[in-house]
Design an enzyme around this catalytic site. Structure first.
Site, PDB file in Angstrom:
ATOM      1  CG  MET A 275     -31.121  34.250 -13.316  1.00  0.00           C
ATOM      2  SD  MET A 275     -32.061  35.723 -13.801  1.00  0.00           S
ATOM      3  CE  MET A 275     -30.767  36.964 -13.878  1.00  0.00           C
ATOM      4  NE  ARG A 276     -25.973  28.158 -18.742  1.00  0.00           N
ATOM      5  CZ  ARG A 276     -26.523  27.143 -18.096  1.00  0.00           C
ATOM      6  NH1 ARG A 276     -27.717  26.707 -18.461  1.00  0.00           N
ATOM      7  NH2 ARG A 276     -25.905  26.550 -17.104  1.00  0.00           N
ATOM      8  CB  ALA A 277     -31.110  34.094 -21.447  1.00  0.00           C
TER       9      ALA A 277
END
Length: 676
Positions: A275-277
């Site tokens: 989910m970092r993107a």
């Protein structure tokens, strides 16, 4: 080297690079920038110039850890600090050298005073210096693995921990991480790659007018740095003021549901991991809006954020070309833009670059701006620059075939215990790993062997007048722990590209096997080289390098045909190893010969190949022959070659990780017998 840096606004072109750096200046939460590109493209110049644009930082007077006066770190080693007004200083840009030690990065603890006096005498490192500033790593892809691990920990936790034999120090370390790299020298570990919020690809402009302007400005700066900087002072001041204004506006920017849907849909469409993107895209789009002087996030902000935040996150292996399919991106944004849109103007006029303008582009270059666009860099792995053509072309040459799908290979390792660069292939004495013994320190003490130190100090306590409970320790008592870990090797591939290997299905399988070994070399932090032979000669298709994707590109474009000059290939590989030993004597080599064992052409080709192979055996070079012979009738020539090399032979099927379990054992036992 001049004391006056090159002005940021005087950098010609490189719009994406300048924009990515400015967005991080507006919102450090974006997570930093990775700059990828060929040498001589102003990567370092632009990064070093950014620090002059950052607003000053308020710090507690005398604090070595740059605590904020309004909210000092309660665990600061120089604390505790009472909240106050503090003083202001320029934002720092701290540079981490590739060859830096662990102590230089995290700081050094005085072990002698800690043991004898119980005092936490701590000298801050670069992570402390970079707190609330920029940490810049040039050639970040060449950074040692253990330093990468420390950077990852600090970036994730916003703090640095130094632990030595029960003595610990912690301090805050929040920084803007900026790295530059030349992909030809090797790729980054996926864990570190994902830590960079944004990535940009840079290349030199192919426009003559723009190149002329680059040279003109560079020469003008070198001749009179102060005068050149003065001519750009107004532009620098304007950008500095715009950064301050954007920072103030940032908390007011609204990230609507439509923008969030576009972000989520884009990340899902490009199948990025985790989910970092999504989070980085959201922060980047918000920063773009603030930079443009708006309080609402538009579709164009989401698109620009995707172009900066996703290319390095969609790579599944080091051979995938970086970049993003912009047509697919536009289709995704259009599809989800129709499902309710909170943009006040779906197709806004971007207007001029400046507060209120759209798109968040960097400031104009100012007077004497070189026109033209640098354009995108050549796509990696397309074969546009396949290197020198293999020798021995001519009649009977067949065009290159694509490699088969790569697979997970067995571990091939060099026997014995080395002392090379840290990696993941062969056993070696390293600074990190399991403790195997102790020795007197040579130079600065890095890893204390506590038990050995106590044993060395214990017999001298009475003569040193010990009266209390503390142990009286002298410098001569300290013992360095010796440790065993893993090293990276030079894996030199010697690939038969002759007519006997030219059947399309067979050569595709051979290339797939070599590609699989290259992927394994990437994961184990090896250097790789590629020698090919066919026709009448051998060719160094790729000198030893850390860039396995460059080797994969050379391999894919490799044609086949002609005779089989096996001796020439082995002699060329022997010469490559001789030169490489002079450059890097600590790095041990593993030679992987990919052939069916046939030798043709010239006088007594088989005998000549045997004599060449025995050169490797005489020097104790570890080797593996990948036997590519196929068909119902097998001559066993590859096995004979392995015997001459003093190595072992494996078939293509045996190379797979799910095949014969004794492959690694066979390689090591063969090496042990040769060493004996």
């Amino acid at each position: 080297m001049t004391s006056t840096p090159f002005p940021f606004t005087a950098v010609v072109g490189q719009d994406d690079l300048r924009l990515a750096l400015l967005l991080n200046a507006v919102s450090p939460a974006v997570g930093g920038v990775l700059v990828r590109g060929e040498k001589g493209t102003a990567k370092s110049t632009a990064v070093r110039a950014l620090s002059a644009l950052l607003p000053p930082v308020a710090v507690v007077p005398g604090c070595r850890f740059s605590c904020a006066p309004d909210a000092p770190d309660p665990g600061c080693p120089d604390g505790p600090h009472e909240p106050g007004t503090g003083t202001r200083r320029p934002a720092r840009m701290v540079e981490l050298p590739v060859g830096a030690s662990e102590d230089r990065l995290v700081g050094a603890l005085d072990i002698e005073r800690a043991l004898a006096e119980g005092v936490k005498a701590f000298e801050p490192g670069l992570l402390a210096d970079a707190h609330r500033g920029i940490l810049y790593v040039d050639e970040v892809n060449l950074l040692h693995d253990h330093l990468v691990d420390l950077l990852l920990d600090a970036a994730a936790m916003g703090a640095s921990y130094v632990e030595r034999e029960g003595v610990s120090v912690r301090h805050a370390s929040k920084f803007l991480l900026v790295g530059t790299m030349n992909p030809e020298e090797g790729e980054l570990r996926p864990q570190l790659l994902d830590r960079f919020g944004l990535t940009v690809e840079v290349a030199a402009s192919r426009e003559p007018d723009q190149r002329v302007e680059v040279v003109r400005r560079r020469l003008a700066h070198d001749d009179d740095p102060a005068g050149f900087a003065a001519r750009w002072a107004d532009e620098e001041a304007a950008v500095r003021a715009r950064i301050v204004a954007a920072r103030k506006l940032l908390p007011s920017v609204v990230l609507g549901d439509a923008a969030l849907r576009r972000i989520a849909a884009t990340c899902a469409a490009f199948e990025v991991d985790g989910m970092r993107a999504d989070i980085v895209m959201a922060r980047t789009a918000t920063a773009l809006a603030a930079w443009a002087g708006r309080t609402d996030v538009l579709a164009e902000d989401v698109r620009q954020a995707a172009l900066l935040a996703l290319p390095h996150r969609r790579r599944r292996n080091p051979f995938d070309a970086p970049g993003l399919d912009e047509d697919k991106l536009d289709e995704t944004l259009d599809e989800f833009g129709d499902q309710g849109d909170d943009d006040p103007d779906p197709d806004p006029d971007p207007g001029p670059d400046g507060p209120g303008g759209g798109g968040g582009r960097p400031p104009e270059q100012g007077p004497e701006d070189g026109s033209g666009d640098a354009g995108p860099p050549p796509e990696a792995g397309t074969g546009d620059d396949p290197g020198p053509a293999p020798a021995g072309g001519g009649a009977g040459e067949r065009s290159a075939v694509r490699p088969a799908e790569p697979f997970r290979t067995r571990v091939l390792s060099v026997p014995g215990l080395g002392e090379g660069t840290a990696g993941r292939r062969s056993r070696a004495r390293t600074e990190h790993g399991r403790t195997t013994g102790d020795r007197r320190p040579r130079g600065a003490l890095t890893k204390l062997h506590l038990a050995a130190t106590v044993r060395a100090a214990a017999p001298h306590q009475r003569e040193r007048g010990r009266a209390g409970r503390g142990l009286v320790v002298r410098r001569d008592d300290l013992r360095q722990a010796t440790r065993e870990g893993r090293e990276g090797n030079l894996v030199l591939f010697v690939v038969d590209a002759s007519g006997s290997m030219a059947a399309r299905q067979r050569m595709s399988a051979v290339k797939g096997a070599v590609l699989s070994l290259l992927l394994d070399a990437y994961q184990r932090r090896d250097k790789v080289g590629l020698v090919t032979f066919r026709g009448s000669a051998a060719d160094v298709a790729l000198p030893p390098t850390s860039s396995v994707d460059a080797a994969a590109a050379r391999l894919e474009s490799l044609p086949t045909g002609g005779r089989t000059p096996l001796a020439a290939g082995l002699l060329k590989a022997h010469e490559v190893l001789r030169v490489e030993r002079l450059r890097d004597p600590a790095r041990r080599a593993l030679v992987v010969v990919v052939t069916d064992g046939r030798a043709t052409g010239g006088v007594e080709p088989v005998a000549l190949a045997g004599r060449a192979a025995r050169l490797f055996a005489a020097e104790g070079t570890a080797s593996v022959v990948v036997d590519c012979e196929s068909g119902p009738i097998r001559l066993g020539l590859a096995g004979q070659l392995a015997g001459e090399l003093g190595g072992t032979a494996v078939t293509l099927d045996e190379l797979r990780a799910d095949s014969i379990a004794g492959l690694v054992k066979n390689v090591r036992e063969t090496g042990s017998r040769r060493a004996a």
